[in-house]
Enzyme design. Structure first.
Site, mmCIF file in Angstrom:
data_model
loop_
_atom_site.group_PDB
_atom_site.id
_atom_site.type_symbol
_atom_site.label_atom_id
_atom_site.label_comp_id
_atom_site.label_asym_id
_atom_site.label_seq_id
_atom_site.Cartn_x
_atom_site.Cartn_y
_atom_site.Cartn_z
ATOM 1 N N GLU A 72 1.805 10.397 -8.238
ATOM 2 C CA GLU A 72 0.994 9.178 -8.379
ATOM 3 C C GLU A 72 -0.442 9.560 -8.698
ATOM 4 O O GLU A 72 -0.763 10.740 -8.857
ATOM 5 C CB GLU A 72 1.056 8.350 -7.084
ATOM 6 C CG GLU A 72 0.571 9.113 -5.858
ATOM 7 C CD GLU A 72 0.870 8.400 -4.555
ATOM 8 O OE1 GLU A 72 1.613 7.417 -4.542
ATOM 9 O OE2 GLU A 72 0.348 8.847 -3.515
ATOM 10 N N ASP A 130 -8.713 6.663 -2.322
ATOM 11 C CA ASP A 130 -8.394 6.604 -3.751
ATOM 12 C C ASP A 130 -9.651 6.595 -4.610
ATOM 13 O O ASP A 130 -9.793 5.755 -5.520
ATOM 14 C CB ASP A 130 -7.537 5.360 -4.073
ATOM 15 C CG ASP A 130 -6.322 5.228 -3.161
ATOM 16 O OD1 ASP A 130 -5.830 6.264 -2.691
ATOM 17 O OD2 ASP A 130 -5.878 4.087 -2.915
HETATM 18 C C1 6LW Z 1 -2.191 4.603 -3.848
HETATM 19 C C2 6LW Z 1 -1.591 5.924 -4.054
HETATM 20 C C3 6LW Z 1 -1.982 6.542 -2.812
HETATM 21 O O1 6LW Z 1 -1.799 3.652 -4.739
HETATM 22 O O2 6LW Z 1 -1.869 5.626 -1.837
HETATM 23 O O3 6LW Z 1 -2.939 8.310 -1.756
HETATM 24 C C4 6LW Z 1 -1.735 4.386 -2.444
HETATM 25 N N1 6LW Z 1 -2.462 7.693 -2.749
HETATM 26 O O4 6LW Z 1 -2.047 6.626 -5.129
HETATM 27 C C5 6LW Z 1 -2.551 3.400 -1.719
HETATM 28 O O5 6LW Z 1 -3.846 3.903 -1.515
#
Ligand code: 6LW
Length: 502
Positions: A184, A27
């Site tokens: 996300e 991240d």
């Molecule tokens: C994070 C989300 C994700 O909050 O995994 O790969 C989660 N993306 O954006 C935890 O790293």
């Protein structure tokens, strides 16, 4: 990165090999101030939280600290499972200071914001953001000075970042392709005439990817890029998989770059990644006002990692040491026996959420770690940890050395060796499995043993590394190699870690 574009140029003009931050560093969020880049990553159940790095070329990163390094900033209760805790920071520079917004996914947590004038710290106490919904918060300021906070889902709300109060109700924004899993990791940028909304979608596993949309206002409406996803390795045989969750940054020369996470599965089918999700870098060019992500070079290379020998001569521990959930001076100190690290057990093993453990991320596929362990009146040693249910340990108690394997619900002592009382050097060697055709071959072999007086390594057990992989254990982290106390007081004179080269 869907095409075959390759670039070997970074802002300093030299070729590079990924990952740029090896080991469990997912991240990534990046920002630039003048000639300096800063990068932050997630840290989950580990304390201190949010590792921070500095670079002048986006390729070579130096660890400068951790944003959440005081208990007042970060409480990770034992009720929080591993892979809970600190998720997905966004790091920005605005109005003369650094802003870091992140989610603490544990009881009593939520979204929070910390600020600093020097990214090496100190960072402020948190401003809590009780009305910001969801994870993966982003911060962007518009021309009027309004601060927009955009979260996974994807939705957005105006925020007063000084008080933590939201201004108005959250509004739904563009959420990626129709039916895409897990929109996300949003990041919002003003670039030229447009506001760009970059998101991850497809989930953080093999289907991961990055898509983008643009609009004339930070609140949309957003028009998706016709070439979405602009980054994904899904369904390819690229050695770096799970690519997604990225952040854009512009170099002083005007070139654009993206940092993003990826995983490197090893072994047969379905492939197991053991170093967690790592940070990679790719060049970005623009076509018709849309970003085009180039390929990463030499992705099989492990990258440099951190310097790794600690004699515990300093009173403060190096920023790369991480503990499970908390680190109190009562349980972990270099002041009790100068020149040594002293760990005081809470009377539990590494199976427990309050284990006394301090480790460093495994950053290379082939590596070894060694430590001088004086069990004194206790029991402790060296472990390769993924979580409470997945770890391999070698420990000493003054009478014997034993190898413990914990995989899922099964805990077993797999080897023992009688030893005299006093310090003993314990070691872990992690190597590629021998080459022979077997589609079930695991990612690596983990040998645990003792060092003989002549300095050679005597393995007591060699275990299949797949059981300490994300594909087996689940979750968001990667392997951490370190020291622990299971009973009483244990002293460690030194710890060393090194990459093994063939
Ligand atoms: C994070 C989300 C994700 O909050 O995994 O790969 C989660 N993306 O954006 C935890 O790293």
């Amino acid at each position: 990165m869907k095409g075959s574009q390759v670039s070997d140029q970074h802002p300093a003009g030299a070729s590079f090999a990924g990952p740029v931050v090896p080991g469990f560093h997912p991240d990534p969020s990046v920002c630039r101030v003048g000639d300096d880049y800063y990068l932050a990553c997630s840290s989950f159940e580990y304390f201190p939280g949010i590792p921070l790095f500095h670079s002048r070329d986006l390729v070579h990163w130096t660890r400068i600290g951790n944003a959440l390094d005081r208990p007042e900033q970060l409480r990770l209760p034992t009720s929080m499972p591993s892979s809970g805790g600190i998720y997905a920071p966004t790091l920005r520079h605005h109005d003369g200071r650094f802003w870091l917004i992140v989610t603490n996914c544990s009881e009593g947590g939520g979204n929070l914001l910390v600020t600093a004038t020097d990214p090496a710290g100190p960072w402020s106490d948190p401003t809590w953001l009780p009305d910001v919904p969801g994870i993966d918060p982003d911060l962007a300021w518009d021309e009027d000075g309004t601060c927009w906070c955009t979260v996974a889902g994807v939705s957005q709300v105006a925020l007063d970042p000084y008080t933590g109060r939201t201004l108005g109700e959250p509004r739904r924004l563009w959420s990626g392709g129709p039916g895409a899993k897990a929109p996300e990791a949003p990041h919002l940028y003003r670039i030229g005439d447009y506001w760009y909304l970059l998101i991850a979608e497809g989930g953080t596993e093999r289907g991961h990817g990055i898509s983008i949309a643009r609009g004339l206002s930070p609140n949309g409406p957003f028009e998706p890029c016709p070439a979405n996803p602009i980054l994904t390795h899904r369904g390819t045989d690229h050695p770096v998989q799970n690519t997604g969750h990225g952040d854009l940054v512009q170099a002083p020369d005007g070139s654009w770059w993206m940092v993003f996470l990826g995983a490197r599965p090893h072994g047969g089918t379905p492939g197991w990644h053991v170093l967690g999700r790592e940070t990679f870098l790719a060049p970005v060019t623009w076509e018709d006002g849309w970003p085009v992500v180039g390929d990463i070079l030499a992705p099989g290379d492990d990258g440099p990692g951190d310097p790794y020998h600690d004699d515990f001569d300093l009173t403060e521990l190096h920023a790369s040491w991480i503990s499970v959930r908390d680190r109190s001076a009562e349980h972990c100190t270099t002041k009790e026996r100068p020149g040594s690290l002293t760990l005081r057990a809470r009377g539990t093993s590494l199976d427990e959420p309050d284990a006394v453990f301090i480790g460093r991320r495994q950053q290379h596929h082939a590596c070894q770690a060694r430590a001088s362990v004086d069990p004194a009146q206790g029991c402790g040693g060296l472990a390769v940890r993924l979580d409470e249910q997945h770890h391999y340990d070698i420990e000493a108690d003054g009478t014997e050395v034993r190898v413990v394997s914990r995989v899922g619900s099964v805990r077993a002592v797999v080897a023992t060796l009688p030893v005299p009382a006093g310090p003993v050097v314990l070691g872990v060697r992690i190597t590629e499995p021998p080459e022979r055709y077997d589609p079930r071959t695991g990612p690596d072999l983990v040998s645990l043993g003792v060092e003989r007086p002549d300095g050679t390594f005597a393995p007591l057990a060699t275990l299949d590394g797949r059981y300490l992989s994300t594909e087996v254990a689940g979750g968001f982290t990667g392997r951490v190699i370190g020291l622990y106390a299971a009973q009483g007081v244990v002293h460690f004179d030194w710890f060393g870690y090194e990459q093994l080269t063939a």
